[in-house]
Design a protein around this motif. Structure first.
Motif, PDB file in Angstrom:
ATOM      1  N   ASN A   7      28.214  33.838  39.498  1.00 25.30           N
ATOM      2  CA  ASN A   7      29.007  32.451  39.680  1.00 25.30           C
ATOM      3  C   ASN A   7      29.961  32.183  38.342  1.00 25.30           C
ATOM      4  O   ASN A   7      29.742  32.613  37.271  1.00 25.30           O
ATOM      5  N   GLY A   8      30.594  31.530  38.393  1.00 26.66           N
ATOM      6  CA  GLY A   8      31.526  31.148  37.646  1.00 26.66           C
ATOM      7  C   GLY A   8      33.335  30.706  37.790  1.00 26.66           C
ATOM      8  O   GLY A   8      33.649  29.980  39.057  1.00 26.66           O
ATOM      9  N   ILE A   9      33.727  30.389  36.866  1.00 25.98           N
ATOM     10  CA  ILE A   9      35.154  30.476  36.840  1.00 25.98           C
ATOM     11  C   ILE A   9      35.904  31.239  37.293  1.00 25.98           C
ATOM     12  O   ILE A   9      37.122  30.735  38.070  1.00 25.98           O
ATOM     13  N   GLY A  10      35.577  31.960  37.266  1.00 25.29           N
ATOM     14  CA  GLY A  10      36.326  33.357  37.859  1.00 25.29           C
ATOM     15  C   GLY A  10      37.312  33.221  36.471  1.00 25.29           C
ATOM     16  O   GLY A  10      38.212  32.919  35.976  1.00 25.29           O
ATOM     17  N   ILE A  11      38.418  34.278  36.935  1.00 26.77           N
ATOM     18  CA  ILE A  11      39.048  35.348  36.149  1.00 26.77           C
ATOM     19  C   ILE A  11      40.965  34.793  36.863  1.00 26.77           C
ATOM     20  O   ILE A  11      40.672  36.230  38.028  1.00 26.77           O
ATOM     21  N   ASN A  12      41.503  34.424  36.354  1.00 34.07           N
ATOM     22  CA  ASN A  12      42.672  35.208  37.624  1.00 34.07           C
ATOM     23  C   ASN A  12      43.246  36.730  36.690  1.00 34.07           C
ATOM     24  O   ASN A  12      42.696  37.533  36.501  1.00 34.07           O
ATOM     25  N   LYS A  13      44.265  36.886  38.102  1.00 32.15           N
ATOM     26  CA  LYS A  13      44.833  38.522  38.834  1.00 32.15           C
ATOM     27  C   LYS A  13      45.173  39.265  36.669  1.00 32.15           C
ATOM     28  O   LYS A  13      45.345  40.065  36.508  1.00 32.15           O
ATOM     29  N   LYS A  14      45.994  37.756  36.759  1.00 28.04           N
ATOM     30  CA  LYS A  14      47.427  38.428  35.254  1.00 28.04           C
ATOM     31  C   LYS A  14      46.628  38.759  34.213  1.00 28.04           C
ATOM     32  O   LYS A  14      46.512  39.419  33.583  1.00 28.04           O
ATOM     33  N   ASP A  15      45.109  38.257  34.291  1.00 30.76           N
ATOM     34  CA  ASP A  15      44.324  37.727  32.986  1.00 30.76           C
ATOM     35  C   ASP A  15      43.070  39.411  32.762  1.00 30.76           C
ATOM     36  O   ASP A  15      43.099  40.137  31.645  1.00 30.76           O
ATOM     37  N   LEU A  16      43.060  40.090  34.018  1.00 32.32           N
ATOM     38  CA  LEU A  16      41.963  40.628  34.386  1.00 32.32           C
ATOM     39  C   LEU A  16      42.626  41.801  32.710  1.00 32.32           C
ATOM     40  O   LEU A  16      41.345  42.639  32.572  1.00 32.32           O
ATOM     41  N   SER A  17      43.467  42.827  33.509  1.00 34.88           N
ATOM     42  CA  SER A  17      44.213  44.004  32.823  1.00 34.88           C
ATOM     43  C   SER A  17      43.895  43.559  31.744  1.00 34.88           C
ATOM     44  O   SER A  17      44.320  44.131  30.105  1.00 34.88           O
ATOM     45  N   HIS A  18      44.206  42.165  30.205  1.00 35.07           N
ATOM     46  CA  HIS A  18      44.009  42.290  28.755  1.00 35.07           C
ATOM     47  C   HIS A  18      42.259  41.834  28.510  1.00 35.07           C
ATOM     48  O   HIS A  18      42.402  41.186  27.202  1.00 35.07           O
ATOM     49  N   LEU A  19      41.782  41.650  29.293  1.00 31.73           N
ATOM     50  CA  LEU A  19      40.163  41.688  29.155  1.00 31.73           C
ATOM     51  C   LEU A  19      39.545  42.434  28.474  1.00 31.73           C
ATOM     52  O   LEU A  19      38.609  41.529  27.717  1.00 31.73           O
ATOM     53  N   PHE A  20      39.965  43.410  27.942  1.00 33.23           N
ATOM     54  CA  PHE A  20      39.147  44.584  26.915  1.00 33.23           C
ATOM     55  C   PHE A  20      39.934  44.010  25.835  1.00 33.23           C
ATOM     56  O   PHE A  20      40.109  45.928  24.805  1.00 33.23           O
ATOM     57  N   THR A  21      41.202  43.842  25.400  1.00 33.72           N
ATOM     58  CA  THR A  21      41.846  43.083  24.310  1.00 33.72           C
ATOM     59  C   THR A  21      41.137  42.420  23.186  1.00 33.72           C
ATOM     60  O   THR A  21      40.378  41.469  23.351  1.00 33.72           O
ATOM     61  N   LYS A  22      41.654  42.532  21.917  1.00 34.57           N
ATOM     62  CA  LYS A  22      40.803  42.072  21.115  1.00 34.57           C
ATOM     63  C   LYS A  22      41.000  40.411  20.665  1.00 34.57           C
ATOM     64  O   LYS A  22      42.739  40.654  20.480  1.00 34.57           O
ATOM     65  N   PHE A  23      40.341  39.998  20.206  1.00 36.11           N
ATOM     66  CA  PHE A  23      40.321  38.508  20.343  1.00 36.11           C
ATOM     67  C   PHE A  23      41.140  37.607  21.730  1.00 36.11           C
ATOM     68  O   PHE A  23      41.753  36.746  21.867  1.00 36.11           O
ATOM     69  N   TYR A  24      41.397  38.505  23.187  1.00 31.62           N
ATOM     70  CA  TYR A  24      42.225  37.937  24.339  1.00 31.62           C
ATOM     71  C   TYR A  24      41.824  37.271  24.369  1.00 31.62           C
ATOM     72  O   TYR A  24      39.780  37.087  24.723  1.00 31.62           O
ATOM     73  N   ARG A  25      41.528  36.069  25.034  1.00 33.05           N
ATOM     74  CA  ARG A  25      41.418  34.260  26.186  1.00 33.05           C
ATOM     75  C   ARG A  25      42.037  33.963  26.783  1.00 33.05           C
ATOM     76  O   ARG A  25      43.113  33.933  26.569  1.00 33.05           O
ATOM     77  N   SER A  26      41.317  34.061  27.754  1.00 28.21           N
ATOM     78  CA  SER A  26      42.215  33.808  29.324  1.00 28.21           C
ATOM     79  C   SER A  26      41.649  32.708  29.452  1.00 28.21           C
ATOM     80  O   SER A  26      41.555  31.543  28.406  1.00 28.21           O
ATOM     81  N   LYS A  27      43.340  32.145  30.403  1.00 29.79           N
ATOM     82  CA  LYS A  27      43.779  30.713  29.979  1.00 29.79           C
ATOM     83  C   LYS A  27      42.612  29.565  30.374  1.00 29.79           C
ATOM     84  O   LYS A  27      42.819  28.594  30.239  1.00 29.79           O
ATOM     85  N   ASN A  28      42.154  30.438  31.811  1.00 34.80           N
ATOM     86  CA  ASN A  28      40.694  29.169  32.490  1.00 34.80           C
ATOM     87  C   ASN A  28      39.854  29.631  31.570  1.00 34.80           C
ATOM     88  O   ASN A  28      38.799  28.141  31.033  1.00 34.80           O
ATOM     89  N   ALA A  29      39.367  30.223  30.564  1.00 35.45           N
ATOM     90  CA  ALA A  29      38.552  29.453  29.387  1.00 35.45           C
ATOM     91  C   ALA A  29      39.093  28.958  28.281  1.00 35.45           C
ATOM     92  O   ALA A  29      37.980  28.155  28.293  1.00 35.45           O
ATOM     93  N   LYS A  30      40.120  28.895  27.879  1.00 34.59           N
ATOM     94  CA  LYS A  30      40.214  27.873  27.286  1.00 34.59           C
ATOM     95  C   LYS A  30      40.320  26.302  27.895  1.00 34.59           C
ATOM     96  O   LYS A  30      40.552  25.640  27.486  1.00 34.59           O
ATOM     97  N   HIS A  31      41.592  26.118  29.024  1.00 34.92           N
ATOM     98  CA  HIS A  31      40.930  25.610  29.910  1.00 34.92           C
ATOM     99  C   HIS A  31      40.000  24.608  29.928  1.00 34.92           C
ATOM    100  O   HIS A  31      39.962  23.392  30.103  1.00 34.92           O
ATOM    101  N   PHE A  32      39.441  25.433  30.269  1.00 31.15           N
ATOM    102  CA  PHE A  32      37.511  24.668  30.556  1.00 31.15           C
ATOM    103  C   PHE A  32      36.906  24.982  29.105  1.00 31.15           C
ATOM    104  O   PHE A  32      35.410  23.883  29.277  1.00 31.15           O
ATOM    105  N   LYS A  33      37.394  25.158  27.860  1.00 30.46           N
ATOM    106  CA  LYS A  33      36.984  25.080  26.926  1.00 30.46           C
ATOM    107  C   LYS A  33      35.568  26.093  27.020  1.00 30.46           C
ATOM    108  O   LYS A  33      34.235  25.146  26.049  1.00 30.46           O
ATOM    109  N   ILE A  34      35.874  27.088  27.357  1.00 29.74           N
ATOM    110  CA  ILE A  34      34.556  28.342  26.758  1.00 29.74           C
ATOM    111  C   ILE A  34      34.324  28.598  25.217  1.00 29.74           C
ATOM    112  O   ILE A  34      35.617  29.031  25.418  1.00 29.74           O
TER     113      ILE A  34
END
Length: 70
Positions: free
Chosen positions: A1-28
Motif C-alpha cells: 500500500n502507499g501513494i501509488g503512481i499515475n499511469k502517465k508516470d509508469l512508462s518512465h519508472l525505469f529511466t535514470k533519475f526519474y521521480r514521479s510527481k507524486n513522490a515529489k509532492h509527498f516529499k518522498i
C-alpha cells in the motif's frame, strides 16, 4: 500500500533519475536510480521487472527470473 503512481508516470519508472510527481509532492526521498538498478540486475539474470499501480492504493512490482537447472 502507499501513494501509488499515475499511469502517465509508469512508462518512465525505469529511466535514470526519474521521480514521479507524486513522490515529489509527498516529499518522498530518492535519487531515481533504485528501479533502474533493479531492472538491470533482473535483465542480467535473464529476467524482467514490471510495475502495476493505482493512485491512492499502492504499487506492486513483479520480478520474473528464469529457473536454471544445475
Amino acid at each position: 500500500n502507499g501513494i501509488g503512481i499515475n499511469k502517465k508516470d509508469l512508462s518512465h519508472l525505469f529511466t535514470k533519475f526519474y521521480r514521479s510527481k507524486n513522490a515529489k509532492h509527498f516529499k518522498i526521498k530518492g535519487s531515481g536510480l533504485g528501479l533502474v538498478i533493479s531492472k538491470k540486475i533482473a535483465e542480467m539474470h535473464g529476467g524482467d521487472i514490471k510495475a502495476k499501480s493505482q493512485v491512492g492504493v499502492g504499487t506492486k512490482f513483479i520480478i520474473e527470473l528464469p529457473i536454471k537447472k544445475c
